[in-house]
Scaffold this motif. Sequence first.
Motif, PDB file in Angstrom:
ATOM      1  N   VAL A 175       0.849  -1.202   0.000  1.00  0.00           N
ATOM      2  CA  VAL A 175       0.000   0.000   0.000  1.00  0.00           C
ATOM      3  C   VAL A 175       0.882   1.248   0.000  1.00  0.00           C
ATOM      4  O   VAL A 175       1.416   1.627   1.045  1.00  0.00           O
ATOM      5  CB  VAL A 175      -0.943   0.006   1.223  1.00  0.00           C
ATOM      6  CG1 VAL A 175      -1.863   1.225   1.175  1.00  0.00           C
ATOM      7  CG2 VAL A 175      -1.766  -1.286   1.293  1.00  0.00           C
ATOM      8  N   PRO A 176       1.037   1.902  -1.159  1.00  0.00           N
ATOM      9  CA  PRO A 176       1.874   3.110  -1.222  1.00  0.00           C
ATOM     10  C   PRO A 176       1.246   4.258  -0.429  1.00  0.00           C
ATOM     11  O   PRO A 176       0.029   4.441  -0.427  1.00  0.00           O
ATOM     12  CB  PRO A 176       1.923   3.447  -2.714  1.00  0.00           C
ATOM     13  CG  PRO A 176       1.333   2.278  -3.433  1.00  0.00           C
ATOM     14  CD  PRO A 176       0.484   1.539  -2.472  1.00  0.00           C
ATOM     15  N   LEU A 177       2.095   5.043   0.213  1.00  0.00           N
ATOM     16  CA  LEU A 177       1.599   6.180   0.990  1.00  0.00           C
ATOM     17  C   LEU A 177       0.831   7.161   0.108  1.00  0.00           C
ATOM     18  O   LEU A 177      -0.142   7.769   0.560  1.00  0.00           O
ATOM     19  CB  LEU A 177       2.772   6.890   1.676  1.00  0.00           C
ATOM     20  CG  LEU A 177       2.402   8.063   2.586  1.00  0.00           C
ATOM     21  CD1 LEU A 177       1.452   7.645   3.692  1.00  0.00           C
ATOM     22  CD2 LEU A 177       3.665   8.696   3.168  1.00  0.00           C
ATOM     23  N   GLU A 178       1.235   7.284  -1.139  1.00  0.00           N
ATOM     24  CA  GLU A 178       0.534   8.182  -2.064  1.00  0.00           C
ATOM     25  C   GLU A 178      -0.941   7.810  -2.182  1.00  0.00           C
ATOM     26  O   GLU A 178      -1.820   8.678  -2.193  1.00  0.00           O
ATOM     27  CB  GLU A 178       1.206   8.133  -3.442  1.00  0.00           C
ATOM     28  CG  GLU A 178       0.553   9.029  -4.477  1.00  0.00           C
ATOM     29  CD  GLU A 178       1.212   8.884  -5.855  1.00  0.00           C
ATOM     30  OE1 GLU A 178       1.013   9.792  -6.680  1.00  0.00           O
ATOM     31  OE2 GLU A 178       1.902   7.890  -6.092  1.00  0.00           O
ATOM     32  N   ARG A 179      -1.232   6.500  -2.230  1.00  0.00           N
ATOM     33  CA  ARG A 179      -2.631   6.058  -2.322  1.00  0.00           C
ATOM     34  C   ARG A 179      -3.361   6.300  -1.004  1.00  0.00           C
ATOM     35  O   ARG A 179      -4.545   6.653  -1.001  1.00  0.00           O
ATOM     36  CB  ARG A 179      -2.697   4.577  -2.719  1.00  0.00           C
ATOM     37  CG  ARG A 179      -4.116   3.954  -2.716  1.00  0.00           C
ATOM     38  CD  ARG A 179      -5.107   4.702  -3.603  1.00  0.00           C
ATOM     39  NE  ARG A 179      -4.745   4.702  -4.990  1.00  0.00           N
ATOM     40  CZ  ARG A 179      -5.183   3.844  -5.910  1.00  0.00           C
ATOM     41  NH1 ARG A 179      -6.022   2.888  -5.563  1.00  0.00           N
ATOM     42  NH2 ARG A 179      -4.807   3.947  -7.172  1.00  0.00           N
TER      43      ARG A 179
END
Length: 206
Positions: A161-165
């Motif tokens: 889970v990328p922080l951007e998402r």
Amino acid sequence: MSHSNNIKTAGHSLENAKKALIMIHGRGGNATDILSMSAYLNVGDYALLAPQADNYTWYPNSFMAPEQSNEPWLSSALEVIENTLQLALDKGLQAENIYFFGFSQGACLTLEFLARNARRYGGAVAIIGGLIGEQIDPGKYMGNFEQTPIFIGTSDPDFHVPLERVNASVNILEGQHADVKLAVYPNFGHSINQEEITIANKFVFH
């Protein structure tokens, strides 16, 4: 393939509880695992409901894969959460007394369901999750949370889970008038930490 409505229960019965917590397990986990997390939460007087995914996964691919590649499992998983929520509503609980807790794939599913069905709930905790899809489609998300508290905890980086998402998901939820608290833990890893439990208890399950 569709998921069966296999809902494990713990805590108080829906007939006797004033509040309910719906708990959504992650990929490879199960309902019993996620129910065991309730021992650390201030939910001693809640009814606890945890649906079980068939084959221990709610959908086969990454939550950021093209949505069609996760069908029909994704739609079926969202329907299972809807059915679990309806079970509590049918027993006379109000939506503002119904809470959610999801981890990893279960956190993604929890946030996706809530954003598609925003209203005043008791609150929600999503540990390592974000809204689902290759790109976030704001058109899917409707309703008003009316300041429902939603706590999101995550690690940066996280392999799944990328922080951007996560940040983009927070923006959507806040746009629907959720009261979102985000905590980011550098290099913590794909798990739940004690501080997240403490925040969840103070911010959501108080």
